[in-house]
Structures are given as C-alpha cells and as structure tokens.
Design a protein around this motif. Structure first.
Motif, PDB file in Angstrom:
ATOM      1  N   LEU A   2      23.355   2.572   4.937  1.00 18.12           N
ATOM      2  CA  LEU A   2      22.741   1.395   5.550  1.00 18.12           C
ATOM      3  C   LEU A   2      21.867   0.652   4.548  1.00 18.12           C
ATOM      4  O   LEU A   2      21.850  -0.578   4.529  1.00 18.12           O
ATOM      5  CB  LEU A   2      21.929   1.807   6.778  1.00 18.12           C
ATOM      6  CG  LEU A   2      21.240   0.670   7.526  1.00 18.12           C
ATOM      7  CD1 LEU A   2      22.286  -0.276   8.086  1.00 18.12           C
ATOM      8  CD2 LEU A   2      20.354   1.222   8.619  1.00 18.12           C
ATOM      9  N   PHE A   3      21.149   1.398   3.697  1.00 18.66           N
ATOM     10  CA  PHE A   3      20.306   0.773   2.685  1.00 18.66           C
ATOM     11  C   PHE A   3      21.129  -0.094   1.738  1.00 18.66           C
ATOM     12  O   PHE A   3      20.719  -1.193   1.374  1.00 18.66           O
ATOM     13  CB  PHE A   3      19.543   1.840   1.894  1.00 18.66           C
ATOM     14  CG  PHE A   3      18.733   1.263   0.778  1.00 18.66           C
ATOM     15  CD1 PHE A   3      17.558   0.590   1.050  1.00 18.66           C
ATOM     16  CD2 PHE A   3      19.154   1.374  -0.535  1.00 18.66           C
ATOM     17  CE1 PHE A   3      16.805   0.039   0.018  1.00 18.66           C
ATOM     18  CE2 PHE A   3      18.416   0.831  -1.559  1.00 18.66           C
ATOM     19  CZ  PHE A   3      17.230   0.162  -1.286  1.00 18.66           C
ATOM     20  N   ILE A   4      22.287   0.389   1.338  1.00 15.57           N
ATOM     21  CA  ILE A   4      23.146  -0.367   0.428  1.00 15.57           C
ATOM     22  C   ILE A   4      23.630  -1.645   1.088  1.00 15.57           C
ATOM     23  O   ILE A   4      23.650  -2.710   0.461  1.00 15.57           O
ATOM     24  CB  ILE A   4      24.330   0.506  -0.045  1.00 15.57           C
ATOM     25  CG1 ILE A   4      23.814   1.663  -0.892  1.00 15.57           C
ATOM     26  CG2 ILE A   4      25.344  -0.318  -0.818  1.00 15.57           C
ATOM     27  CD1 ILE A   4      24.866   2.674  -1.256  1.00 15.57           C
ATOM     28  N   VAL A   5      24.000  -1.588   2.334  1.00 17.60           N
ATOM     29  CA  VAL A   5      24.473  -2.773   3.057  1.00 17.60           C
ATOM     30  C   VAL A   5      23.346  -3.803   3.184  1.00 17.60           C
ATOM     31  O   VAL A   5      23.550  -4.992   2.929  1.00 17.60           O
ATOM     32  CB  VAL A   5      25.030  -2.375   4.441  1.00 17.60           C
ATOM     33  CG1 VAL A   5      25.332  -3.593   5.279  1.00 17.60           C
ATOM     34  CG2 VAL A   5      26.272  -1.515   4.285  1.00 17.60           C
ATOM     35  N   VAL A   6      22.168  -3.353   3.544  1.00 13.86           N
ATOM     36  CA  VAL A   6      21.028  -4.274   3.681  1.00 13.86           C
ATOM     37  C   VAL A   6      20.671  -4.871   2.328  1.00 13.86           C
ATOM     38  O   VAL A   6      20.408  -6.076   2.215  1.00 13.86           O
ATOM     39  CB  VAL A   6      19.832  -3.541   4.318  1.00 13.86           C
ATOM     40  CG1 VAL A   6      18.583  -4.402   4.258  1.00 13.86           C
ATOM     41  CG2 VAL A   6      20.145  -3.141   5.742  1.00 13.86           C
ATOM     42  N   ALA A   7      20.671  -4.058   1.278  1.00 11.48           N
ATOM     43  CA  ALA A   7      20.362  -4.561  -0.057  1.00 11.48           C
ATOM     44  C   ALA A   7      21.387  -5.605  -0.502  1.00 11.48           C
ATOM     45  O   ALA A   7      21.020  -6.639  -1.076  1.00 11.48           O
ATOM     46  CB  ALA A   7      20.317  -3.407  -1.053  1.00 11.48           C
ATOM     47  N   MET A   8      22.652  -5.363  -0.230  1.00 10.31           N
ATOM     48  CA  MET A   8      23.684  -6.329  -0.606  1.00 10.31           C
ATOM     49  C   MET A   8      23.539  -7.637   0.170  1.00 10.31           C
ATOM     50  O   MET A   8      23.756  -8.713  -0.381  1.00 10.31           O
ATOM     51  CB  MET A   8      25.077  -5.738  -0.401  1.00 10.31           C
ATOM     52  CG  MET A   8      25.439  -4.666  -1.405  1.00 10.31           C
ATOM     53  SD  MET A   8      25.371  -5.246  -3.118  1.00 10.31           S
ATOM     54  CE  MET A   8      26.658  -6.453  -3.115  1.00 10.31           C
ATOM     55  N   LEU A   9      23.177  -7.559   1.436  1.00 14.60           N
ATOM     56  CA  LEU A   9      22.965  -8.770   2.222  1.00 14.60           C
ATOM     57  C   LEU A   9      21.786  -9.578   1.686  1.00 14.60           C
ATOM     58  O   LEU A   9      21.846 -10.810   1.609  1.00 14.60           O
ATOM     59  CB  LEU A   9      22.757  -8.421   3.693  1.00 14.60           C
ATOM     60  CG  LEU A   9      24.001  -7.938   4.428  1.00 14.60           C
ATOM     61  CD1 LEU A   9      23.648  -7.497   5.845  1.00 14.60           C
ATOM     62  CD2 LEU A   9      25.071  -9.014   4.449  1.00 14.60           C
ATOM     63  N   VAL A  10      20.724  -8.908   1.303  1.00 22.22           N
ATOM     64  CA  VAL A  10      19.567  -9.596   0.725  1.00 22.22           C
ATOM     65  C   VAL A  10      19.951 -10.249  -0.595  1.00 22.22           C
ATOM     66  O   VAL A  10      19.587 -11.405  -0.866  1.00 22.22           O
ATOM     67  CB  VAL A  10      18.387  -8.613   0.555  1.00 22.22           C
ATOM     68  CG1 VAL A  10      17.269  -9.240  -0.271  1.00 22.22           C
ATOM     69  CG2 VAL A  10      17.866  -8.168   1.909  1.00 22.22           C
ATOM     70  N   ILE A  11      20.700  -9.546  -1.422  1.00 25.21           N
ATOM     71  CA  ILE A  11      21.139 -10.102  -2.699  1.00 25.21           C
ATOM     72  C   ILE A  11      22.023 -11.325  -2.491  1.00 25.21           C
ATOM     73  O   ILE A  11      21.864 -12.351  -3.172  1.00 25.21           O
ATOM     74  CB  ILE A  11      21.875  -9.024  -3.523  1.00 25.21           C
ATOM     75  CG1 ILE A  11      20.882  -7.964  -3.983  1.00 25.21           C
ATOM     76  CG2 ILE A  11      22.623  -9.619  -4.702  1.00 25.21           C
ATOM     77  CD1 ILE A  11      21.521  -6.726  -4.558  1.00 25.21           C
ATOM     78  N   LEU A  12      22.940 -11.249  -1.544  1.00 27.14           N
ATOM     79  CA  LEU A  12      23.810 -12.395  -1.257  1.00 27.14           C
ATOM     80  C   LEU A  12      23.022 -13.580  -0.712  1.00 27.14           C
ATOM     81  O   LEU A  12      23.307 -14.737  -1.051  1.00 27.14           O
ATOM     82  CB  LEU A  12      24.911 -11.998  -0.280  1.00 27.14           C
ATOM     83  CG  LEU A  12      26.000 -11.095  -0.851  1.00 27.14           C
ATOM     84  CD1 LEU A  12      26.942 -10.643   0.265  1.00 27.14           C
ATOM     85  CD2 LEU A  12      26.771 -11.821  -1.939  1.00 27.14           C
ATOM     86  N   LEU A  13      22.028 -13.325   0.109  1.00 24.55           N
ATOM     87  CA  LEU A  13      21.189 -14.397   0.639  1.00 24.55           C
ATOM     88  C   LEU A  13      20.415 -15.085  -0.481  1.00 24.55           C
ATOM     89  O   LEU A  13      20.385 -16.322  -0.547  1.00 24.55           O
ATOM     90  CB  LEU A  13      20.224 -13.842   1.690  1.00 24.55           C
ATOM     91  CG  LEU A  13      19.240 -14.842   2.275  1.00 24.55           C
ATOM     92  CD1 LEU A  13      19.985 -15.863   3.130  1.00 24.55           C
ATOM     93  CD2 LEU A  13      18.190 -14.127   3.089  1.00 24.55           C
ATOM     94  N   LEU A  14      19.819 -14.310  -1.376  1.00 26.37           N
ATOM     95  CA  LEU A  14      19.086 -14.897  -2.498  1.00 26.37           C
ATOM     96  C   LEU A  14      20.012 -15.676  -3.424  1.00 26.37           C
ATOM     97  O   LEU A  14      19.663 -16.763  -3.896  1.00 26.37           O
ATOM     98  CB  LEU A  14      18.351 -13.812  -3.274  1.00 26.37           C
ATOM     99  CG  LEU A  14      17.154 -13.200  -2.571  1.00 26.37           C
ATOM    100  CD1 LEU A  14      16.592 -12.045  -3.386  1.00 26.37           C
ATOM    101  CD2 LEU A  14      16.095 -14.236  -2.313  1.00 26.37           C
ATOM    102  N   ALA A  15      21.199 -15.151  -3.684  1.00 26.64           N
ATOM    103  CA  ALA A  15      22.159 -15.858  -4.529  1.00 26.64           C
ATOM    104  C   ALA A  15      22.591 -17.175  -3.877  1.00 26.64           C
ATOM    105  O   ALA A  15      22.726 -18.197  -4.554  1.00 26.64           O
ATOM    106  CB  ALA A  15      23.366 -14.980  -4.800  1.00 26.64           C
ATOM    107  N   GLY A  16      22.778 -17.158  -2.573  1.00 27.31           N
ATOM    108  CA  GLY A  16      23.131 -18.385  -1.861  1.00 27.31           C
ATOM    109  C   GLY A  16      22.027 -19.423  -1.937  1.00 27.31           C
ATOM    110  O   GLY A  16      22.294 -20.618  -2.113  1.00 27.31           O
TER     111      GLY A  16
END
Length: 63
Positions: A2-16
C-alpha cells in the motif's frame, strides 16, 4: 504494498503539477478548466526566492 501505491500516486500528482505549470502559468497563459490552479501555482512561484541577474555568480572552474 500500500505504501508503494500511495507513494507512486503522490509522485504522479507532483509530476502532473510540474507539467501543468510548465505548460501554462510558466509561459504566462491561463490554465484551462482550472484557472484557480494556475493562480495558486503563480502565487507559490512568486513566493519562492529567486536569484536576480546582478546576484548571479560564475561558478565555473575557468578563470
């Protein structure tokens, strides 16, 4: 997992957000469909410290 999924979502949001800023407010244009987002990004960018051209130093090794 779950931590990896949340971290990836945060990274994608910042990149967007970076892509949107570079495409619109960074070029002086209004953000379509979400003008409030562009205004918030402009305020945040204006609040950050910047180096003026007179204050820049040559950090190269050449003399």
């Amino acid at each position: 997992m779950l931590f990896i999924v949340v971290a990836m979502l945060v990274i994608l949001l910042l990149a967007g957000l970076v892509v949107v800023y570079a495409a619109y407010p960074g070029r002086g244009q209004r953000t379509p469909y979400a003008p409030w987002l562009g205004e918030a990004m402009e305020k945040a960018a204006d609040a950050l410290p910047t180096v003026e051209s007179e204050e820049q130093r040559d950090w190269s090794l050449r003399r």
